[in-house]
Write an enzyme that holds these catalytic residues in place. Structure first.
Site, PDB file in Angstrom:
ATOM      1  N   CYS A   2     -13.381   2.445   6.907  1.00 44.68           N
ATOM      2  CA  CYS A   2     -14.351   1.748   7.622  1.00 44.68           C
ATOM      3  C   CYS A   2     -14.601   0.350   6.850  1.00 44.68           C
ATOM      4  O   CYS A   2     -14.206   0.013   5.523  1.00 44.68           O
ATOM      5  CB  CYS A   2     -15.642   2.522   7.496  1.00 44.68           C
ATOM      6  SG  CYS A   2     -15.308   4.240   8.063  1.00 44.68           S
ATOM      7  N   ARG A  28      -9.928  -2.441   8.728  1.00 47.39           N
ATOM      8  CA  ARG A  28     -10.347  -1.233   8.069  1.00 47.39           C
ATOM      9  C   ARG A  28     -10.423  -0.063   8.852  1.00 47.39           C
ATOM     10  O   ARG A  28     -10.751   0.883   8.371  1.00 47.39           O
ATOM     11  CB  ARG A  28     -11.220  -1.611   7.095  1.00 47.39           C
ATOM     12  CG  ARG A  28     -11.266  -2.538   5.914  1.00 47.39           C
ATOM     13  CD  ARG A  28     -12.554  -2.918   5.519  1.00 47.39           C
ATOM     14  NE  ARG A  28     -12.848  -1.742   4.487  1.00 47.39           N
ATOM     15  CZ  ARG A  28     -12.281  -1.544   3.168  1.00 47.39           C
ATOM     16  NH1 ARG A  28     -11.468  -2.553   2.806  1.00 47.39           N
ATOM     17  NH2 ARG A  28     -12.547  -0.437   2.656  1.00 47.39           N
ATOM     18  N   TRP A  75     -13.361   4.069  10.646  1.00 47.71           N
ATOM     19  CA  TRP A  75     -12.199   4.903  10.990  1.00 47.71           C
ATOM     20  C   TRP A  75     -12.513   6.246  10.779  1.00 47.71           C
ATOM     21  O   TRP A  75     -13.209   6.746   9.872  1.00 47.71           O
ATOM     22  CB  TRP A  75     -11.137   4.418   9.862  1.00 47.71           C
ATOM     23  CG  TRP A  75     -10.003   4.953   9.900  1.00 47.71           C
ATOM     24  CD1 TRP A  75      -8.816   4.534  10.749  1.00 47.71           C
ATOM     25  CD2 TRP A  75      -9.374   6.087   9.341  1.00 47.71           C
ATOM     26  NE1 TRP A  75      -7.957   5.339  10.633  1.00 47.71           N
ATOM     27  CE2 TRP A  75      -8.010   6.269   9.694  1.00 47.71           C
ATOM     28  CE3 TRP A  75      -9.809   7.035   8.192  1.00 47.71           C
ATOM     29  CZ2 TRP A  75      -7.212   7.242   9.136  1.00 47.71           C
ATOM     30  CZ3 TRP A  75      -9.014   7.810   7.605  1.00 47.71           C
ATOM     31  CH2 TRP A  75      -7.657   7.971   7.902  1.00 47.71           C
ATOM     32  N   ASN A 101     -19.051   3.487   4.004  1.00 48.61           N
ATOM     33  CA  ASN A 101     -17.724   3.674   3.952  1.00 48.61           C
ATOM     34  C   ASN A 101     -17.370   4.730   2.781  1.00 48.61           C
ATOM     35  O   ASN A 101     -17.788   4.500   1.553  1.00 48.61           O
ATOM     36  CB  ASN A 101     -17.040   2.394   3.685  1.00 48.61           C
ATOM     37  CG  ASN A 101     -15.783   2.606   3.396  1.00 48.61           C
ATOM     38  OD1 ASN A 101     -14.941   3.344   3.658  1.00 48.61           O
ATOM     39  ND2 ASN A 101     -15.188   1.651   2.406  1.00 48.61           N
ATOM     40  N   GLY A 102     -16.728   5.610   3.197  1.00 51.24           N
ATOM     41  CA  GLY A 102     -16.289   6.859   2.057  1.00 51.24           C
ATOM     42  C   GLY A 102     -16.538   8.143   2.693  1.00 51.24           C
ATOM     43  O   GLY A 102     -16.541   8.321   3.978  1.00 51.24           O
ATOM     44  N   GLU A 481      11.714   0.898   5.131  1.00 49.21           N
ATOM     45  CA  GLU A 481      10.688   0.044   5.321  1.00 49.21           C
ATOM     46  C   GLU A 481      10.657  -0.551   6.695  1.00 49.21           C
ATOM     47  O   GLU A 481       9.774  -0.701   7.371  1.00 49.21           O
ATOM     48  CB  GLU A 481      10.305  -1.159   4.447  1.00 49.21           C
ATOM     49  CG  GLU A 481       9.776  -2.385   4.533  1.00 49.21           C
ATOM     50  CD  GLU A 481       8.051  -1.732   4.850  1.00 49.21           C
ATOM     51  OE1 GLU A 481       7.725  -0.435   4.275  1.00 49.21           O
ATOM     52  OE2 GLU A 481       7.259  -2.520   5.209  1.00 49.21           O
ATOM     53  N   LYS A 485       8.014  -0.017   9.712  1.00 47.13           N
ATOM     54  CA  LYS A 485       7.629  -1.133  10.389  1.00 47.13           C
ATOM     55  C   LYS A 485       7.491  -0.679  11.908  1.00 47.13           C
ATOM     56  O   LYS A 485       6.666  -0.920  12.576  1.00 47.13           O
ATOM     57  CB  LYS A 485       7.996  -2.566  10.230  1.00 47.13           C
ATOM     58  CG  LYS A 485       7.826  -3.197   8.779  1.00 47.13           C
ATOM     59  CD  LYS A 485       6.475  -3.775   8.835  1.00 47.13           C
ATOM     60  CE  LYS A 485       5.384  -2.679   8.142  1.00 47.13           C
ATOM     61  NZ  LYS A 485       5.481  -2.326   6.674  1.00 47.13           N
ATOM     62  N   GLU A 488       5.108   2.231  12.901  1.00 51.49           N
ATOM     63  CA  GLU A 488       3.843   1.997  13.067  1.00 51.49           C
ATOM     64  C   GLU A 488       3.090   0.995  14.049  1.00 51.49           C
ATOM     65  O   GLU A 488       2.026   1.365  14.426  1.00 51.49           O
ATOM     66  CB  GLU A 488       3.062   1.757  11.389  1.00 51.49           C
ATOM     67  CG  GLU A 488       3.345   0.490  10.935  1.00 51.49           C
ATOM     68  CD  GLU A 488       2.929   0.073   9.622  1.00 51.49           C
ATOM     69  OE1 GLU A 488       1.911   0.713   9.296  1.00 51.49           O
ATOM     70  OE2 GLU A 488       3.597  -0.547   8.892  1.00 51.49           O
ATOM     71  N   HIS A 504      25.945  13.547   6.520  1.00 51.78           N
ATOM     72  CA  HIS A 504      25.521  14.853   6.245  1.00 51.78           C
ATOM     73  C   HIS A 504      24.264  15.404   7.240  1.00 51.78           C
ATOM     74  O   HIS A 504      23.668  16.291   6.703  1.00 51.78           O
ATOM     75  CB  HIS A 504      24.850  15.001   4.758  1.00 51.78           C
ATOM     76  CG  HIS A 504      26.148  14.414   3.840  1.00 51.78           C
ATOM     77  ND1 HIS A 504      26.887  15.462   3.525  1.00 51.78           N
ATOM     78  CD2 HIS A 504      26.216  13.353   2.929  1.00 51.78           C
ATOM     79  CE1 HIS A 504      27.640  14.704   2.574  1.00 51.78           C
ATOM     80  NE2 HIS A 504      27.198  13.633   2.321  1.00 51.78           N
ATOM     81  N   LYS A 603      -6.139  -0.421   7.582  1.00 55.30           N
ATOM     82  CA  LYS A 603      -5.405  -1.083   6.421  1.00 55.30           C
ATOM     83  C   LYS A 603      -5.489  -0.527   5.022  1.00 55.30           C
ATOM     84  O   LYS A 603      -4.557  -0.478   4.257  1.00 55.30           O
ATOM     85  CB  LYS A 603      -5.966  -2.548   6.402  1.00 55.30           C
ATOM     86  CG  LYS A 603      -5.377  -3.505   5.546  1.00 55.30           C
ATOM     87  CD  LYS A 603      -4.128  -4.109   5.758  1.00 55.30           C
ATOM     88  CE  LYS A 603      -3.405  -4.929   5.091  1.00 55.30           C
ATOM     89  NZ  LYS A 603      -1.809  -4.942   5.002  1.00 55.30           N
TER      90      LYS A 603
HETATM   91  O1  M6R Z   1      -2.705  -1.166  -0.065  1.00 57.52           O
HETATM   92  P1  M6R Z   1      -1.657  -0.272  -0.284  1.00 57.52           P
HETATM   93  O2  M6R Z   1      -0.407  -1.424  -0.667  1.00 57.52           O
HETATM   94  O3  M6R Z   1      -1.990   0.569  -1.549  1.00 57.52           O
HETATM   95  O4  M6R Z   1      -1.297   0.468   0.788  1.00 57.52           O
HETATM   96  C1  M6R Z   1      -0.280   1.237   0.907  1.00 57.52           C
HETATM   97  C2  M6R Z   1      -0.150   1.868   2.205  1.00 57.52           C
HETATM   98  O5  M6R Z   1      -1.398   2.331   2.849  1.00 57.52           O
HETATM   99  C3  M6R Z   1       0.375   0.804   3.329  1.00 57.52           C
HETATM  100  O6  M6R Z   1       1.224   0.107   2.665  1.00 57.52           O
HETATM  101  C4  M6R Z   1       0.724   1.311   4.473  1.00 57.52           C
HETATM  102  O7  M6R Z   1       1.782   2.153   4.470  1.00 57.52           O
HETATM  103  C5  M6R Z   1       0.847   0.059   5.541  1.00 57.52           C
HETATM  104  N1  M6R Z   1       0.314   0.392   6.881  1.00 57.52           N
HETATM  105  C6  M6R Z   1       2.400  -0.519   5.968  1.00 57.52           C
HETATM  106  O8  M6R Z   1       2.610  -1.334   6.674  1.00 57.52           O
END
Ligand code: M6R
Length: 608
Positions: A2, A28, A75, A101-102, A481, A485, A488, A504, A603
């Protein structure tokens, strides 16, 4: 997660500016949005399931002469996304309204207690209990700060709060384990989850610590500990520009941030280089380089993948045994940390709850270092020392420039430790430093020559339901990675795998309906990667290859080729991920997805 914002101002346009701030906080969370604005002695609340722009449409034309208001973008954690569960939440009489938020862990028992006293609840959220607790305590004749003090001391869990009451032109706030920053303007003050929310109006900020609360008026700020003790906190000036927090003509923040990587890497690396010797300068380590006997890297998501590349750097260049762990796993294990361990917490936001939890656990038996992008964030305050990446604000949920700056910083750290420990010579260090300094211009050259081709490949990948990403050695984490990408933001299922492991198991999946993206830039394992390609080709799998230099055999095997400039082997992970970020971006954009705000994600993951 949030995003929350509060504005108290003599300058007006409260509604417009709360909505503008919320748009900058939507990374967020974006399940619902709401505002609460105090006019005369009433609080007007408007909240709705959906995004901020939808709420903005509904409030078009509504004008509120007001000096104070709050906003929230959600969120969902407790209670599905719905109008009643949207914030802000109010007490029974609508005289106290707050955005949270929390997570309030003891909300069930508080709710029962308050129901017993006659309070009526309108939502399924944990947050609403806070408004009723405040109502309960102000009803006993306490002034608002006293009631806030009693309230926060009853709450278990995490919270950042901005609060209005109908009797004052003031904004109250409190923080525990969720981020909250104050912004100090001229005749106006702000509180928000993150600096970009109020950056157009001030860059003088105070980062609140856990256990702090207080009151903002247009001309003043009062900060107290939860114990009631008044404290003084000097403001810090933020150097991020507004342009950095805006799209600057790009269709999405993600595309802008991908294009900012050359600069972000330069900004991260340059201040740490002694140009006379091309040597790395790092003065922040909490333990002497020669004492370190073991390194533990803890992180989540993309930052975890950066840690996996960091392991190669730290073991091969600095000669230090390095372990990388998911923060969410580490925090609930019984870890065995050898003496003289250095723990490195890698995080863009510095607010990821799992990384904070793991860092707290690791600090019980080791010194700690944060690699972080956000000044003053929780992780930087909890670690013994911090190395900052200078990527600038990363708004897109999909992390891009944070990753490449994390890799650059991990490489600098390995070079520094390697030199100090006598594993590499100053000449070897200078050679790699000069190549790293040249990397930004190679990235720009690649973007100029390859982006259109990458766009076509992204569009082609968007027609598949699954994809496989294979890489080996330093490029295995890049395969992970690249796949993250794609999944997501395009919602195409993608697997990252070490190329040598394909035989394997995953090879059973290969047919014409599964494209494989190979990271096949020059390396000591390239011949082996090429053999894996042959295995795929002979099973009619489609191949996209990332190559460097002349690779006619690989080109022959590939249906699509992306060319990356030739760089040192240690620098390939940093440049190779960029075309894979773009493949994901163009696939998702072609599919019409909301690239910057992919479904179900936020985020900063500030909950477990
Ligand atoms: O802010 P952080 O680097 O700690 O965040 C970690 C992950 O939540 C963040 O990298 C997430 O996997 C992203 N959505 C990837 O693009």
């Amino acid at each position: 997660m949030c995003g929350i914002i509060g504005i108290v101002s003599d300058k007006g346009n409260i509604k417009g500016r709360i909505i503008e701030g919320l748009k900058r906080l939507e990374y967020r969370g974006y399940d619902s949005a709401g505002v609460a604005i105090k006019t005369d002695s009433k609080i007007f609340v408007h909240k709705k399931k959906g995004k901020v722009y939808q709420m903005e449409e509904e409030l078009k034309g509504a004008n509120f002469p007001s000096r104070v208001g709050i906003g929230h973008t959600r969120w969902a954690t407790h209670g599905e996304p719905s109008d009643p569960n949207s914030h802000p939440h109010s007490d029974c009489r609508g005289e106290i309204t707050l955005a949270h938020n929390g997570i309030i862990e003891n909300y069930q028992e508080l709710k029962e207690e308050l129901r017993g006293k006659g309070h009526r609840f309108r939502s399924q959220t944990d947050s609403e209990v806070i408004a009723h607790l405040l109502e309960e305590y102000t009803g006993e004749g306490a002034n608002f700060l006293d009631a806030l003090k009693r309230t926060v001391n009853r709450l278990e869990g995490s919270f950042a709060l901005v609060i209005l009451n109908s009797k004052e032109d003031a904004l109250y706030f409190a923080r525990k384990d969720s981020p909250l920053v104050l912004g100090l303007g001229e005749g106006e003050n702000f509180a928000a989850s993150d600096v970009p929310a109020f950056l157009p109006w001030t860059n003088r900020v105070i980062f609140l610590e856990n256990g702090e609360m207080g009151k903002l008026t247009p001309s003043g700020v009062e900060i107290y500990k939860f114990s009631g003790e008044k404290i003084d906190k000097p403001p810090t000036t933020i150097t991020w520009s507004l342009a950095q927090a805006e799209k600057s003509g790009y269709k999405h923040f993600m595309l802008k941030e991908i294009h900012e990587q050359a600069k972000a890497i330069g900004d991260t690396v340059n201040p740490r280089i002694n140009r006379d010797r091309n040597s790395v300068v790092i003065e922040e380590l909490p333990i002497s380089p020669t004492e370190i006997n073991h390194i533990l890297i803890i992180a989540c998501g993309t930052s975890y993948h950066a840690g996996l590349v960091g392991k190669f750097y730290l073991e091969e260049i600095a000669g230090i045994k390095t372990e990388v762990d998911y923060a969410s796993e580490f925090r609930y294990r019984k870890p065995v940390l050898p003496p003289s361990t250095l723990t490195i917490a890698v995080s863009q936001s510095g607010e990821t709850a799992d990384t904070i939890g793991a860092l707290r656990k690791a600090r019980q038996g080791s010194k700690s270092l944060a690699i972080c992008n956000v000044l003053g964030s929780s992780i930087t305050r909890e670690a013994d020392a911090t190395l900052y990446t200078h990527a600038g604000p990363e708004i897109s949920v999909a992390s891009t420039k944070a990753f490449t700056t994390q890799l650059s910083l991990l490489l600098l750290l390995a070079l520094y430790l390697g030199r100090e420990r006598g594993i590499i010579t100053p000449e070897q260090e200078a050679d790699l430093v000069s190549k790293l300094l040249a990397l930004p211009s190679k990235i720009e050259q690649m973007l100029r020559s390859q982006e259109e081709k990458i766009r076509q490949i992204g569009i082609e990948i968007s027609s598949y339901r699954n994809a496989l990403y294979l890489g080996r050695h330093l490029n295995y984490p890049i395969a992970l990675e690249g796949a993250l990408k794609l999944k997501e933001i395009s919602y195409i299922h993608a697997e990252g795998y070490p190329a040598g492991e394909m035989k394997h198991g995953p090879i059973a999946l290969i047919d014409e309906s599964l494209p494989t993206v190979f990271i096949a830039t020059e390396s000591k394992v390239l011949d082996k990667v090429r053999s894996n390609m042959e295995e795929i080709k002979s099973r009619r799998g489609r191949i996209v290859s990332l190559i460097s230099g002349k690779q006619p055999a690989i080109e022959e095997l590939s249906d699509g080729v992306i060319r990356v400039p030739q760089v040192d082997e240690y620098l390939y992970p940093i440049i190779n991920i960029i075309p894979l970020q773009l493949v994901a971006y163009y696939a998702a954009d072609f599919l019409g997805h909301d690239v910057d705000q992919p479904r179900n994600l936020a985020k900063s993951v500030t909950v477990e």
